[in-house]
Enzyme design. Structure first.
Site, PDB file in Angstrom:
ATOM      1  CE  LYS A   1      15.236  -8.935 -43.571  1.00 54.74           C
ATOM      2  NZ  LYS A   1      14.338  -9.814 -44.331  1.00 54.74           N
TER       3      LYS A   1
ATOM      4  CD  GLU B   1       1.330 -15.806 -50.112  1.00 60.34           C
ATOM      5  OE1 GLU B   1       1.223 -14.985 -51.036  1.00 60.34           O
ATOM      6  OE2 GLU B   1       2.089 -15.628 -49.139  1.00 60.34           O
TER       7      GLU B   1
ATOM      8  NE  ARG C   1      -2.302 -10.641 -51.023  1.00 61.99           N
ATOM      9  CZ  ARG C   1      -1.149  -9.994 -50.853  1.00 61.99           C
ATOM     10  NH1 ARG C   1      -0.022 -10.561 -51.261  1.00 61.99           N
ATOM     11  NH2 ARG C   1      -1.121  -8.809 -50.275  1.00 61.99           N
TER      12      ARG C   1
HETATM   13  C1  LIG Z   1       1.165 -12.179 -48.531  1.00 65.54           C
HETATM   14  C2  LIG Z   1       2.322 -12.373 -47.575  1.00 65.54           C
HETATM   15  N1  LIG Z   1       3.026 -13.531 -47.628  1.00 65.54           N
HETATM   16  C3  LIG Z   1       4.048 -13.737 -46.781  1.00 65.54           C
HETATM   17  C4  LIG Z   1       4.397 -12.784 -45.843  1.00 65.54           C
HETATM   18  C5  LIG Z   1       5.498 -13.052 -44.844  1.00 65.54           C
HETATM   19  N2  LIG Z   1       6.613 -12.114 -45.001  1.00 65.54           N
HETATM   20  C6  LIG Z   1       6.765 -11.074 -44.207  1.00 65.54           C
HETATM   21  S1  LIG Z   1       8.112 -10.172 -44.571  1.00 65.54           S
HETATM   22  C7  LIG Z   1       8.526 -11.245 -45.823  1.00 65.54           C
HETATM   23  C8  LIG Z   1       9.769 -11.017 -46.626  1.00 65.54           C
HETATM   24  C9  LIG Z   1       9.760  -9.628 -47.184  1.00 65.54           C
HETATM   25  O1  LIG Z   1      10.977  -9.451 -47.887  1.00 65.54           O
HETATM   26  P1  LIG Z   1      11.304  -7.988 -48.409  1.00 65.54           P
HETATM   27  O2  LIG Z   1      10.102  -7.390 -49.013  1.00 65.54           O
HETATM   28  O3  LIG Z   1      12.504  -8.091 -49.240  1.00 65.54           O
HETATM   29  O4  LIG Z   1      11.590  -7.140 -47.076  1.00 65.54           O
HETATM   30  P2  LIG Z   1      12.887  -7.192 -46.134  1.00 65.54           P
HETATM   31  O5  LIG Z   1      12.461  -7.984 -44.922  1.00 65.54           O
HETATM   32  O6  LIG Z   1      13.986  -7.815 -46.899  1.00 65.54           O
HETATM   33  O7  LIG Z   1      13.163  -5.755 -45.806  1.00 65.54           O
HETATM   34  C10 LIG Z   1       7.607 -12.248 -45.923  1.00 65.54           C
HETATM   35  C11 LIG Z   1       7.678 -13.362 -46.901  1.00 65.54           C
HETATM   36  C12 LIG Z   1       3.622 -11.603 -45.814  1.00 65.54           C
HETATM   37  N3  LIG Z   1       3.866 -10.624 -44.899  1.00 65.54           N
HETATM   38  N4  LIG Z   1       2.613 -11.413 -46.685  1.00 65.54           N
HETATM   39 MG   LIG Z   2      14.461  -7.933 -48.890  1.00 65.57          MG
END
Ligand SMILES: Cc1ncc(C[n+]2csc(CCOP(=O)(O)OP(=O)(O)O)c2C)c(N)n1
Ligand SMILES: [Mg+2]
Ligand SMILES: CC(=O)[C@@H](O)[C@H](O)COP(=O)(O)O
Length: 629
Positions: free
Chosen positions: A280, A366, A394
């Site tokens: 990342k 959630e 959610r």
């Molecule tokens: C239902 C929900 N809960 C929380 C979030 C907040 N959120 C946005 S991106 C993220 C982390 C995503 O991690 P990953 O899928 O590994 O993607 P990366 O940013 O590492 O590429 C979170 C928790 C969301 N978008 N949707």
């Molecule tokens: Mg990730």
């Protein structure tokens, strides 16, 4: 390369790896430059540059369908599909959306913003393809964080069962927003280090092919060897057991490795999961070395120093929440804090520093967080689930079935309540009053400022008659003086902020300054408006409402939440149920449509939630009142 000259990704077909490497460099420079001005999700997008280039080179979007889970990492995809020239308007009013948007491009086949939906949608698209006899590829790209979302596992289970041709690309960078959590994350860690299971499997199969078969015995033995190799090399082959062909781990920044595995996936029947390891923030040191998640999504920054341009201002509501909860938790051992992968955004990372054993990050889960909180409450604990308004959607059935129905003492600290701005329609926190208010036993409070917030947090932790929600907006308060001592805010009691004998505005939270400004303007026009802080959304202040009705006072309700099912609806219901049919009342709030991205002031202007419009609305209502008198 001039990225703004790109119209379609087809140009990639003729690109060598060297060309792709040069283009990757240009894309990274473009992202770092542009996002230093507009802000956005820099870290996730720097991590998927090579992956996105290879996907668009080997497959043919939109015939082959790319689904970007969460969608915050789709900027490279947007650059390659002809939208580089819109990045100066990224996440701005009427500008480029920060997530996939079907109305923006035929290449955006699925809209995201909330996590963990891509696999289910992909399955739907794949089944439709099969029913129609199609042959295109369906390729959801899901992060290791999004994979902790329950519906992703539901989809894996179903896809594995149906053996449908889907190519799942797992983008594993070991990060959610903060470092990723959970047993799945640890398992992926073992897979990351297990080396090339695929290579060993291929070599074994090559070996078997070279030895003339002694009947099926050798092939059967070899199959057993291959299976034991599988377990030997890669602990728990979770995905293979789920019916997927597992390919990986693949170096997500090595074009050759990516191409080899993606081509293999293309030829493989049935569901495939390509486990891609990325970094990342790749290519920009401050983002690469980001342990906390600062560079996941941020505002403008200084490229050279990596210094985030911080707007000075009062403490954030999230910060006041965290500090107040810490202060209370020092005296109240029942308090347990829960987050669903948002420790930084909710402020619970600060709580965890002081109470590491009383804060739980459950991942993007959630539903689990809500019901786990209910379980904690049955044992006399005081669970505090800090969650963004939009993400609590959610956990709706868990709210209904597990928390409210059993009348359990769960405190929902609902952050980002109201318009959030740049994240747009998938993130506006405007539905929580509508989805909470009709649940029996639920109580809802909304502070007018950060000082009232601290008192409401204290009130919620003292509340022991079932669930309670305190909702507060994204961003900073007003920088007002904070009371030394905490006190309880009586439920069902409103607060008159400004006296007025001609008209009453019932409002709360962020709309209070708008109402006060309108009242002041109306005062100059000889209309004396009372402004009431209706800070208890449920229960309502019934005495106040009866008094208004009995005195035939014309009313305007004003809220930065959905009108349908919102606070104004509650007031209407009250008058109707109590047979006050002649009250003159109007409502102002979020209309029955999704509100796109932009700054909050721009969005309020678009919707008409401004002091000028409030004043105009009041002046329209007054004559009706006079006519009825
Ligand atoms: C239902 C929900 N809960 C929380 C979030 C907040 N959120 C946005 S991106 C993220 C982390 C995503 O991690 P990953 O899928 O590994 O993607 P990366 O940013 O590492 O590429 C979170 C928790 C969301 N978008 N949707
Ligand atoms: Mg990730
Ligand atoms: C993509 C996503 O859902 C999160 O990154 C979200 O954008 C965070 O919102 P805040 O910036 O309000 O914390």
């Amino acid at each position: 390369m001039d990225l703004q000259s790109i119209k379609e990704p087809t140009f990639l077909k003729g690109f060598s790896n060297k060309d792709l490497e040069d283009l990757a460099k240009d894309i990274r420079e473009f992202l770092i430059e542009n996002l230093s001005v507009t802000g956005g999700h820099l870290g996730p997008n720097l991590g998927v540059v090579e992956l996105t280039l290879v996907l668009h080179q080997l497959f043919e979007s939109p015939k082959d369908k790319f689904l970007w889970d969460v969608g915050h990492q789709a900027y490279v995809h947007k650059i390659l599909t002809g939208r580089a020239d819109q990045f100066d308007q990224l996440r701005q009013y009427k500008g480029l959306c920060g997530f996939p948007k079907r109305s923006e491009s035929k290449h955006d086949v699925w809209e995201t913003g909330h996590s963990s939906t891509s696999l289910s949608a992909a399955m739907g698209m794949a089944l439709a393809r099969d029913i129609k006899g199609g042959s295109n590829s369906v390729i959801p790209v899901i992060g290791d964080g999004a994979l902790t979302g329950g519906m992703a596992l539901e989809a894996l289970n179903h896809i594995g069962h149906e053996q449908t041709d889907v190519i799942v690309v797992l983008n594993d960078n070991e990060m959610s927003i903060a470092p990723n959590v959970g047993a799945l994350h640890s398992m992926l860690g073992r897979m990351r280090t297990a080396g090339k299971y695929q290579k060993a499997k291929d070599e074994l199969e090559m070996l078997i092919k070279k030895i003339p078969a002694f009947g099926g015995r050798l092939a059967a033995t070899a199959e057993r060897v291959k299976d034991s190799l599988k377990y030997l090399l890669v602990s728990g082959m979770f995905f293979e057991e789920m019916g997927f062909t597992y390919l990986g781990p693949v170096d997500g920044h090595d074009l050759e490795d990516l191409k080899k595995n993606m081509n293999y996936a293309k030829k493989t029947k049935g569901p495939v999961l390509v486990h891609v390891i990325t970094k990342k923030g790749k290519g920009y040191a401050p983002a690469e070395n980001d342990a906390k998640g600062t560079w996941h999504g941020l505002g403008p920054y200084k490229i050279e120093s990596g210094e985030v341009v911080k707007k000075p201002g009062p403490p954030s509501y999230s910060g006041v929440f965290a500090e107040t909860l810490k202060r209370i938790a020092r005296q109240d051992e029942r308090i347990v804090a829960i987050t669903a992968a948002m420790p930084g955004g909710t402020g619970l990372d600060k709580f965890a520093k002081e109470f590491p054993d009383r804060m739980f990050d459950v991942g993007i889960a959630e539903q689990h967080a809500t019901t786990m909180s209910a379980g904690l409450a049955t044992q006399g604990m005081k669970p505090v689930f800090a969650v963004y308004s939009t993400f609590l959607q959610r956990g709706y059935d868990q709210l209904v079935h597990d928390v409210c129905r059993q009348n359990l003492n769960v405190f929902f600290a609902i952050d980002r309540a109201g318009l959030v701005g740049a994240d747009g329609e998938t993130h506006q926190g405007v539905f929580d009053i509508s989805y909470l208010r009709h649940l029996p036993n639920m109580k809802i409070l909304n502070p007018k400022d950060e000082n009232e917030l601290q008192h409401m947090i204290y009130t919620a932790t003292c509340h022991d008659d079932g669930p309670i929600a305190v909702r507060y907006p994204r961003g900073g308060g007003y920088g007002i003086k904070m009371d030394e001592d905490l006190k309880q805010i009586p439920l069902g009691e409103w607060d008159v902020l400004k006296q007025g004998s001609d008209f009453t505005i019932l409002t709360f939270g962020t709309m209070i300054p708008v109402a006060m400004e309108a009242a002041e303007e109306l005062g100059k026009r000889g209309i004396h408006v009372e402004v009431v802080n209706a800070r208890s959304i449920k229960p309502l202040d019934q005495d106040k409402l009866v008094d208004l009705a009995e005195n035939q006072r014309p009313i305007l309700t004003l809220e930065e939440t959905a009108l349908l099912g919102g606070f104004g609806s509650a007031v209407l219901e009250f008058f109707h149920e109590n047979h006050y049919h002649s009250v003159v009342i109007e409502r102002m709030g979020i209309p029955d449509r999704y509100i796109e991205h932009g700054s909050v002031p721009e969005l309020l202007e678009e919707i008409g939630l401004t002091s000028q419009n409030v004043a105009a609305q009041v002046e329209q209502i007054i004559p009706r009142k006079r006519k009825r008198a």
